[in-house]
Write a protein that holds these residues in place. Structure first.
Motif, PDB file in Angstrom:
ATOM      1  N   GLN A 286       0.833  -1.204   0.000  1.00 24.09           N
ATOM      2  CA  GLN A 286       0.000   0.000   0.000  1.00 24.09           C
ATOM      3  C   GLN A 286       0.869   1.256   0.000  1.00 24.09           C
ATOM      4  O   GLN A 286       0.672   2.172  -0.809  1.00 24.09           O
ATOM      5  CB  GLN A 286      -0.926  -0.007   1.224  1.00 24.09           C
ATOM      6  N   TYR A 287       1.811   1.297   0.921  1.00 29.43           N
ATOM      7  CA  TYR A 287       2.636   2.497   1.014  1.00 29.43           C
ATOM      8  C   TYR A 287       3.489   2.675  -0.244  1.00 29.43           C
ATOM      9  O   TYR A 287       3.683   3.789  -0.734  1.00 29.43           O
ATOM     10  CB  TYR A 287       3.524   2.437   2.260  1.00 29.43           C
ATOM     11  N   THR A 325      -5.365   4.606   1.856  1.00 28.19           N
ATOM     12  CA  THR A 325      -5.590   5.801   2.669  1.00 28.19           C
ATOM     13  C   THR A 325      -4.357   6.283   3.427  1.00 28.19           C
ATOM     14  O   THR A 325      -4.380   7.358   4.011  1.00 28.19           O
ATOM     15  CB  THR A 325      -6.740   5.582   3.679  1.00 28.19           C
ATOM     16  N   VAL A 326      -3.296   5.498   3.393  1.00 31.57           N
ATOM     17  CA  VAL A 326      -2.034   6.004   3.947  1.00 31.57           C
ATOM     18  C   VAL A 326      -1.612   7.255   3.149  1.00 31.57           C
ATOM     19  O   VAL A 326      -0.763   8.037   3.583  1.00 31.57           O
ATOM     20  CB  VAL A 326      -0.950   4.887   3.937  1.00 31.57           C
ATOM     21  N   ALA A 329      -1.428  10.654   5.123  1.00 27.83           N
ATOM     22  CA  ALA A 329      -0.223  10.996   5.887  1.00 27.83           C
ATOM     23  C   ALA A 329       0.993  11.169   4.970  1.00 27.83           C
ATOM     24  O   ALA A 329       1.875  11.990   5.240  1.00 27.83           O
ATOM     25  CB  ALA A 329       0.051   9.914   6.924  1.00 27.83           C
ATOM     26  N   GLU A 330       1.029  10.404   3.896  1.00 23.32           N
ATOM     27  CA  GLU A 330       2.158  10.520   2.979  1.00 23.32           C
ATOM     28  C   GLU A 330       2.146  11.882   2.282  1.00 23.32           C
ATOM     29  O   GLU A 330       3.198  12.491   2.067  1.00 23.32           O
ATOM     30  CB  GLU A 330       2.135   9.374   1.956  1.00 23.32           C
ATOM     31  N   LEU A 331       0.976  12.367   1.940  1.00 17.52           N
ATOM     32  CA  LEU A 331       0.898  13.696   1.318  1.00 17.52           C
ATOM     33  C   LEU A 331       1.356  14.754   2.323  1.00 17.52           C
ATOM     34  O   LEU A 331       2.116  15.678   1.974  1.00 17.52           O
ATOM     35  CB  LEU A 331      -0.536  13.964   0.835  1.00 17.52           C
ATOM     36  N   MET A 332       0.940  14.619   3.553  1.00 16.73           N
ATOM     37  CA  MET A 332       1.411  15.542   4.610  1.00 16.73           C
ATOM     38  C   MET A 332       2.933  15.490   4.716  1.00 16.73           C
ATOM     39  O   MET A 332       3.608  16.517   4.817  1.00 16.73           O
ATOM     40  CB  MET A 332       0.804  15.146   5.966  1.00 16.73           C
ATOM     41  N   VAL A 381       5.694   8.414   8.843  1.00 16.68           N
ATOM     42  CA  VAL A 381       4.265   8.478   8.507  1.00 16.68           C
ATOM     43  C   VAL A 381       3.430   8.245   9.773  1.00 16.68           C
ATOM     44  O   VAL A 381       2.438   8.932  10.015  1.00 16.68           O
ATOM     45  CB  VAL A 381       3.937   7.438   7.414  1.00 16.68           C
ATOM     46  N   TYR A 382       3.893   7.310  10.590  1.00 15.13           N
ATOM     47  CA  TYR A 382       3.167   7.038  11.832  1.00 15.13           C
ATOM     48  C   TYR A 382       3.143   8.265  12.741  1.00 15.13           C
ATOM     49  O   TYR A 382       2.111   8.616  13.322  1.00 15.13           O
ATOM     50  CB  TYR A 382       3.775   5.842  12.575  1.00 15.13           C
ATOM     51  N   GLN A 383       4.310   8.914  12.809  1.00 17.37           N
ATOM     52  CA  GLN A 383       4.410  10.113  13.639  1.00 17.37           C
ATOM     53  C   GLN A 383       3.375  11.163  13.185  1.00 17.37           C
ATOM     54  O   GLN A 383       2.717  11.806  14.007  1.00 17.37           O
ATOM     55  CB  GLN A 383       5.821  10.683  13.425  1.00 17.37           C
TER      56      GLN A 383
END
Ligand code: H53
Length: 820
Positions: A286-287, A325-326, A329-332, A381-383
């Motif tokens: 996914q990522y 949907t990850v 966070a990846e876009l952020m 990404v988790y952060q």
């Protein structure tokens, strides 16, 4: 319609040349597979010119682009579809005939690119077709799995999974684009560094493993408009720039790990539909594709625009289910860590750029990742998700002070898990369901708290299918007949089909319509004889259930009813009974034991019933091996009855139901998913509806279920059917189907007996089946129903669905590639 590009003589020459250059053979020496390759390269030549033109038009007109992010694209074969959309099918068929080949056989040489499981993946493919046909700039973003959906073989009645090596001979409709390669990082740790100049902390991701993502592009041709969009699927390669002798031990180990990571990541499609297995490799997949796709979208945007703050004016990302949907966070991460924006700026851009489609309410399908796994694999990404969650909880608290229930129900991180749907809803500017009933259930049940907090995000987009593949290509006889009666506009405007309603009482038209159905049934009968070795009678009612095997879809209800009919015929041999062929097609996820047992049961019942001379062939049961897009096209065209019998509330939409309807098969179904809208369009008198309503099912579920034993104890005929699962009627091993029997009657630790209300709906289903039989006996009446199903199916084109996405969510402008 014909296409200038497919002038016969030029086409034939090009095919001959390709055979010569590719294989150093003459056309007489080449195999069918080689001819397929040569023909495909010729077609690709035509496509490439349009592809370049389309790119040029996009460069000049700078339209907003939708990126359709999906783990699955169940494309089906490309050759025939491209010829249809390029309006060259007829010409090419003739040219090949002159060379001594049958286009159908050549098409059969193509592997079915099966980069998806079922409805969700096929929907993505239909959407790409409609986007291109409606002149919208769009990219499909996905994964180039080396092995797609497994091939199914049936041995001894059991499903056997065989790897699908679809790339074995090379796939002519793809283009490797190494110049657009991207790097994707996994693992490692995050270091914080204070940037005194900016007065801000920077976060630096280190010690990671890197994989190179290489895009492969597949052309998506629009219908007769010269548009060619792109499906961009990512392959993985190791980053190999190491010299062995200059490596110390640590680096060597890392290099090998990186190589393994690259090798594994895109190897195989997980064969689960509507079910989440929580595998680490799945999150990596996914990522991997999300990161590469987002990097590419931003790089493309920056080539033309210098203000990243306005990204959302030119770019939008549609997330197909929770799988991608990850991206939130990846876009952020990209906006903050690579573009240097602050949190608030990045959040504003992100929340205006991402939208989410929910495709299921099945709780086992909702992705929730353990935070231990997630943070280890994607530490940065988790952060970011932690921070999104912190702020989101603060919003919940501001709106509902002191209400901890709300936090429990809506938090993105809770109970040690990252809840991907919650992340998508918190960040997305749109949340949609896929049929009216499904969206209502989301709003009132599953996502009720989210809907109450942000009702403006929620909207419905009822699914659709492309008529180019599922009628024009799949059912040429009917397509021609329709065009003769109402002209060809239905190909790009399916609402035109309603003009067929004037023929609903026209005997000649009805006769022709049913003759076409009969010829399609003969075509399917031939396929079944060749592939299953079973002879079926095209005069019998073709009653079809083809879809993934899942308990909620209730293939078990169907086969139990077959047993019930078999008993009736055995008991009352003189009883009037219209011959029926029950046709099943379904893949079960490799690890789904119950689903596989149901396949075995269907085949065991088939063995007994088909070989019982005493019933005079009144019932035949056929399990079509390896159900997939290519044989689906033959099956839909030949169906008399469309079985859509899911437990009400469980099937979000269904799209097979629409394909049957389009091809003139009335629905035998529950009031579930898009069946509700099908009945609304065609009228209840032209469908066969039965069973509990979704409200009734939900009500039972909210109150501890129901007791199927009451039915078992009081209904002798049902009890007989169930007993036959365990008394040796269908297997000398009386334990073989014990689990199925138990699942209907016995509460287990977590599962209630008959979770899918099979016994509750059995009688009502049997009654509906009886009504089908009565209706079928009235030839003219049936023909009218069948024709009206086709005539009323206009709503269910994916062109309509896509236009709604464009109007309400994406706001795209049309791009003209060529003046028509
Ligand atoms: O998506 C289809 C629906 C269908 C639904 C299906 C689906 C999958 O195939 C896989 C995962 C998932 O969450 C949902 O089951 O009802 O028609 C397209 O929307």
């Amino acid at each position: 319609m014909t296409n200038e590009m497919f002038k016969k003589e030029a086409f034939k020459k090009s095919v001959k040349d390709n055979v010569k250059f590719l294989y150093r053979k003459t056309i007489e020496e080449a195999t069918q597979e080689q001819i397929f390759q040569a023909v495909s390269y010729t077609v690709k030549d035509v496509i490439i010119d349009n592809w370049l033109e389309t790119q040029k038009a996009y460069d000049e007109q700078d339209p907003k682009i939708v990126y359709y992010m999906s783990m699955e694209f169940l494309m089906g074969r490309a050759l025939g579809n491209n010829l249809i959309n390029l309006c060259g099918y007829g010409e090419v068929k003739e040219a090949l005939e002159e060379l001594g080949f049958d286009l159908n056989c050549i098409e059969d040489q193509e592997p079915d690119p099966a980069l998806g499981n079922g409805g969700l993946g096929r929907l993505a493919a239909c959407f790409l077709d409609s986007l291109a046909t409606l002149n919208y700039a769009a990219y499909g973003c996905g994964i180039r799995y080396h092995y797609g959906m497994f091939k199914q073989q049936i041995k001894d009645g059991y499903q056997i999974e065989v790897p699908d090596n679809w790339l074995k001979n090379g796939y002519p409709f793809e283009l490797r684009r190494p110049e657009y390669a991207k790097e994707v990082h996994f693992g490692g740790y995050v270091r914080a560094e204070y940037d005194a100049e900016k007065g801000a902390t920077r976060f630096i991701h280190e010690g990671y493993q890197a994989v190179k993502a290489i895009p492969y592009d597949m052309p998506i041709t629009g219908y007769d408009n010269d548009v060619v969009n792109t499906l961009r699927i990512w392959d993985a390669e190791p980053i190999v720039d190491f010299e062995l002798d200059s490596f110390d031990k640590g680096d060597y180990k890392k290099a090998v790990e990186q190589e393994n990571l690259a090798r594994n990541i895109v190897e195989v499609l997980y064969p689960n539909d509507n079910h989440y297995a929580g595998k680490e490799l799945r999150l990596k997949q996914q990522y991997f594709f999300v990161s590469a796709s987002l990097q590419e979208a931003i790089a493309k945007y920056k080539k033309k625009h210098d203000d990243i703050h306005k990204l959302y004016e030119k770019v939008t990302f549609q997330m197909n289910d929770t799988h991608p949907t990850v991206a939130v966070a990846e876009l952020m991460r990209i906006l903050m860590d690579e573009e240097g924006l602050g949190w608030d700026e990045a959040w504003e851009i992100t929340t205006k750029s991402v939208a989410y489609t929910n495709h299921t309410i099945m709780s086992e399908a909702l992705e929730k990742w353990p935070i231990e796994l997630f943070s280890r694999l994607l530490p940065r990404v988790y952060q970011i998700i932690e921070e999104i969650n912190r702020r989101f909880i603060a919003e919940i608290q501001a709106k509902y002070p002191g209400n901890y229930e709300k936090i429990k129900k809506m938090a993105i991180i809770y109970d040690g898990q990252v809840k991907m749907a919650h992340l998508a809803i918190a960040a997305g500017y749109s949340v949609n369901g896929v049929a009216r009933l499904h969206t209502e259930i989301l709003k009132n049940q599953e996502l009720r708290d989210f809907y109450e907090m942000m009702p403006e995000k929620f909207n419905n987009k009822t699914n659709g299918i492309t008529q180019r593949r599922f009628l024009l290509h799949a059912n040429p006889l009917l397509a021609d007949w329709i065009t003769e009666h109402i002209g060809p506009d239905w190909i790009t405007d399916l609402s035109q089909l309603k003009k067929l309603k004037v023929y609903a009482d026209d005997e000649k038209a009805l006769q022709e319509f049913m003759n076409i159905k009969f010829r399609n049934k003969e075509r399917l009968a031939k396929y079944i004889l060749e592939h299953n070795g079973v002879e079926v009678d095209p005069h019998s009612i073709f009653d079809v259930q083809v879809k993934r095997l899942h308990e909620y879809k209730r293939q078990l209800l169907n086969i139990l009813h077959v047993i019930y009919l078999y008993n009736q015929i055995k008991m009352h041999p003189e009883m009037e009974f219209y011959p029926r062929t029950f046709i099943f097609g379904a893949k079960a996820s490799a690890g789904y034991a119950t689903a596989k047992k149901i396949i075995k049961l269907i085949n065991s019942v088939a063995d007994v019933v088909n070989n019982d001379a005493s019933i005079n062939g009144k019932i035949k049961v056929v399990f079509i091996e390896n159900y997939r897009v290519s044989n689906a096209e033959i099956i839909f065209a030949a169906a008399d009855v469309s079985e859509q019998i899911s437990t009400a509330s469980k099937e979000a939409s269904g799209t097979g139901n629409m394909k049957f309807m389009l091809n003139g098969a009335p629905t035998l179904g529950t009031m579930d998913g898009a069946n509700v809208e099908i009945v609304e369009e065609v009228g209840a008198e032209n469908a066969f509806i039965f069973g509990l309503s979704s409200d009734e099912v939900i009500n039972y579920e909210n109150n501890g279920g129901y007791d199927p034993n009451v039915i078992y104890n009081t209904d002798e005929e049902i009890r007989q059917v169930l007993m036959q699962l365990i008394n040796g009627t269908f297997s000398s091993d009386t334990e073989l189907f014990r689990d199925l029997y138990d699942s209907l009657l016995t509460n287990k630790n977590t599962d209630r007996a008959d979770r899918y209300f099979i016994l509750a709906d059995f009688r009502s289903y049997a009654d509906a089946q009886k009504r089908v039989e009565e209706a079928y006996k009235d030839e003219k009446g049936w023909a009218k129903k069948a024709l009206l199903n086709t005539a009323c199916s206009g709503k269910f084109t994916s062109d309509r669905t896509i236009q709604e996405y464009v109007d309400d969510i994406w706001h795209l402008d049309k791009v003209i590639v060529r003046k028509k």
